[in-house]
Enzyme design. Structure first.
Site, PDB file in Angstrom:
ATOM      1  N   HIS A 218      -2.093   7.408   7.271  1.00 21.73           N
ATOM      2  CA  HIS A 218      -1.201   8.325   6.542  1.00 21.73           C
ATOM      3  C   HIS A 218      -1.933   9.582   6.082  1.00 21.73           C
ATOM      4  O   HIS A 218      -1.360  10.679   6.140  1.00 21.73           O
ATOM      5  CB  HIS A 218      -0.575   7.648   5.318  1.00 21.73           C
ATOM      6  CG  HIS A 218       0.674   6.901   5.615  1.00 21.73           C
ATOM      7  ND1 HIS A 218       1.804   7.479   6.158  1.00 21.73           N
ATOM      8  CD2 HIS A 218       0.984   5.592   5.432  1.00 21.73           C
ATOM      9  CE1 HIS A 218       2.744   6.577   6.295  1.00 21.73           C
ATOM     10  NE2 HIS A 218       2.276   5.415   5.868  1.00 21.73           N
TER      11      HIS A 218
ATOM     12  N   CYS B 224       6.752   0.226   7.238  1.00 21.36           N
ATOM     13  CA  CYS B 224       6.303   1.358   6.437  1.00 21.36           C
ATOM     14  C   CYS B 224       7.406   1.785   5.483  1.00 21.36           C
ATOM     15  O   CYS B 224       8.570   1.862   5.885  1.00 21.36           O
ATOM     16  CB  CYS B 224       5.923   2.516   7.369  1.00 21.36           C
ATOM     17  SG  CYS B 224       5.272   3.960   6.518  1.00 21.36           S
ATOM     18  N   LEU B 225       7.013   2.078   4.250  1.00 19.65           N
ATOM     19  CA  LEU B 225       7.988   2.541   3.259  1.00 19.65           C
ATOM     20  C   LEU B 225       8.628   3.863   3.677  1.00 19.65           C
ATOM     21  O   LEU B 225       9.735   4.172   3.254  1.00 19.65           O
ATOM     22  CB  LEU B 225       7.312   2.691   1.891  1.00 19.65           C
ATOM     23  CG  LEU B 225       6.703   1.418   1.298  1.00 19.65           C
ATOM     24  CD1 LEU B 225       6.001   1.732  -0.020  1.00 19.65           C
ATOM     25  CD2 LEU B 225       7.751   0.335   1.122  1.00 19.65           C
TER      26      LEU B 225
ATOM     27  N   GLY C  80       0.849  -1.182   0.000  1.00 20.26           N
ATOM     28  CA  GLY C  80       0.000   0.000   0.000  1.00 20.26           C
ATOM     29  C   GLY C  80       0.879   1.224   0.000  1.00 20.26           C
ATOM     30  O   GLY C  80       2.069   1.146   0.334  1.00 20.26           O
TER      31      GLY C  80
ATOM     32  N   HIS D 217      -3.686   1.258   7.974  1.00 18.04           N
ATOM     33  CA  HIS D 217      -2.334   1.830   7.947  1.00 18.04           C
ATOM     34  C   HIS D 217      -2.292   3.019   6.975  1.00 18.04           C
ATOM     35  O   HIS D 217      -1.782   4.099   7.311  1.00 18.04           O
ATOM     36  CB  HIS D 217      -1.332   0.738   7.529  1.00 18.04           C
ATOM     37  CG  HIS D 217       0.070   1.206   7.426  1.00 18.04           C
ATOM     38  ND1 HIS D 217       1.022   0.911   8.383  1.00 18.04           N
ATOM     39  CD2 HIS D 217       0.711   1.935   6.476  1.00 18.04           C
ATOM     40  CE1 HIS D 217       2.182   1.452   8.013  1.00 18.04           C
ATOM     41  NE2 HIS D 217       2.006   2.076   6.855  1.00 18.04           N
ATOM     42  N   GLU D 218      -2.832   2.817   5.769  1.00 14.63           N
ATOM     43  CA  GLU D 218      -2.815   3.888   4.761  1.00 14.63           C
ATOM     44  C   GLU D 218      -3.758   5.024   5.154  1.00 14.63           C
ATOM     45  O   GLU D 218      -3.454   6.203   4.932  1.00 14.63           O
ATOM     46  CB  GLU D 218      -3.164   3.344   3.376  1.00 14.63           C
ATOM     47  CG  GLU D 218      -2.237   2.250   2.868  1.00 14.63           C
ATOM     48  CD  GLU D 218      -0.751   2.584   2.920  1.00 14.63           C
ATOM     49  OE1 GLU D 218      -0.372   3.771   2.856  1.00 14.63           O
ATOM     50  OE2 GLU D 218       0.053   1.645   3.021  1.00 14.63           O
TER      51      GLU D 218
ATOM     52  N   GLN E 220       2.962  10.031   1.177  1.00 18.19           N
ATOM     53  CA  GLN E 220       4.266   9.361   1.133  1.00 18.19           C
ATOM     54  C   GLN E 220       5.062   9.718  -0.117  1.00 18.19           C
ATOM     55  O   GLN E 220       6.261   9.459  -0.174  1.00 18.19           O
ATOM     56  CB  GLN E 220       4.088   7.850   1.217  1.00 18.19           C
ATOM     57  CG  GLN E 220       3.624   7.386   2.588  1.00 18.19           C
ATOM     58  CD  GLN E 220       3.516   5.891   2.638  1.00 18.19           C
ATOM     59  OE1 GLN E 220       2.507   5.322   2.251  1.00 18.19           O
ATOM     60  NE2 GLN E 220       4.585   5.251   3.094  1.00 18.19           N
TER      61      GLN E 220
END
Length: 176
Positions: A147, A101-102, A48, A143-144, A53
């Site tokens: 963000h 997480c990226l 995702g 999670h997204e 991000q």
């Protein structure tokens, strides 16, 4: 042609902003952003990615669970862009599981999330969708969703002693 974008790292202010709503899902600039986000996510082996991000403070993310070296047991589903997403219901039952997480490379920690959620969002074609997610897909959505509200997974870690490096996480997964 879609391009891979730089991923904002923890400390970048855009990751702590509440993202603005998307006015026009059909905007060609937004459509290119979605394509770029998908390429960026795939190259980074993510499941995702949210617009903040990639330095775009918009209420938009892609949910794309699939097995990868980072998430070998993930189910495989088609990548779905979700515009102006909302959680309209969440189960009382929570589950604690590992997240990474990226935007925070190298760290993992267990995070409690709702096991089932009902959500509403616009598709990239502008259609309003309401659906339920459970398990891993529900975790990725939450999670997204965090963000686009300026929250990162480490904010949800209950005990900082549970934070581990990616290398230690891999060792733990090998041990079962």
């Amino acid at each position: 042609m879609p391009v891979s974008r730089e991923i904002a790292q923890l400390g970048q202010p855009v990751l702590r902003e509440v993202a603005g709503r998307v006015a026009d899902p059909g905007d060609p600039v937004l459509q290119r952003l979605i394509d770029d986000m998908q390429v960026t996510m795939e190259q980074a082996q993510g499941v995702g990615i949210a617009a903040p991000q990639v330095f775009e403070p918009l209420s938009l993310f892609i949910v794309a669970p699939r097995p990868s070296p980072r998430y070998p047991n993930a189910p495989r589903t088609a990548p779905t862009a979700m515009i102006n997403p909302e959680i309209i219901w969440a189960s009382d039952e929570m589950e604690k599981d590992w997240e990474g997480c990226l935007s925070i490379p190298g760290l993992r920690a267990p995070v409690s999330r709702h096991i089932r959620i009902r959500v509403r969002y616009l598709t990239r074609a502008g259609d309003l969708v309401e659906e339920e997610f459970e398990g891993f897909a529900a975790r990725v959505f939450q999670h997204e969703y965090d963000h686009v509200r300026g929250v990162v997974f480490v904010d949800r870690v209950q005990d900082s002693r549970e934070l581990v490096t990616e290398k230690e996480y891999a060792r733990l997964m090998e041990q079962g």
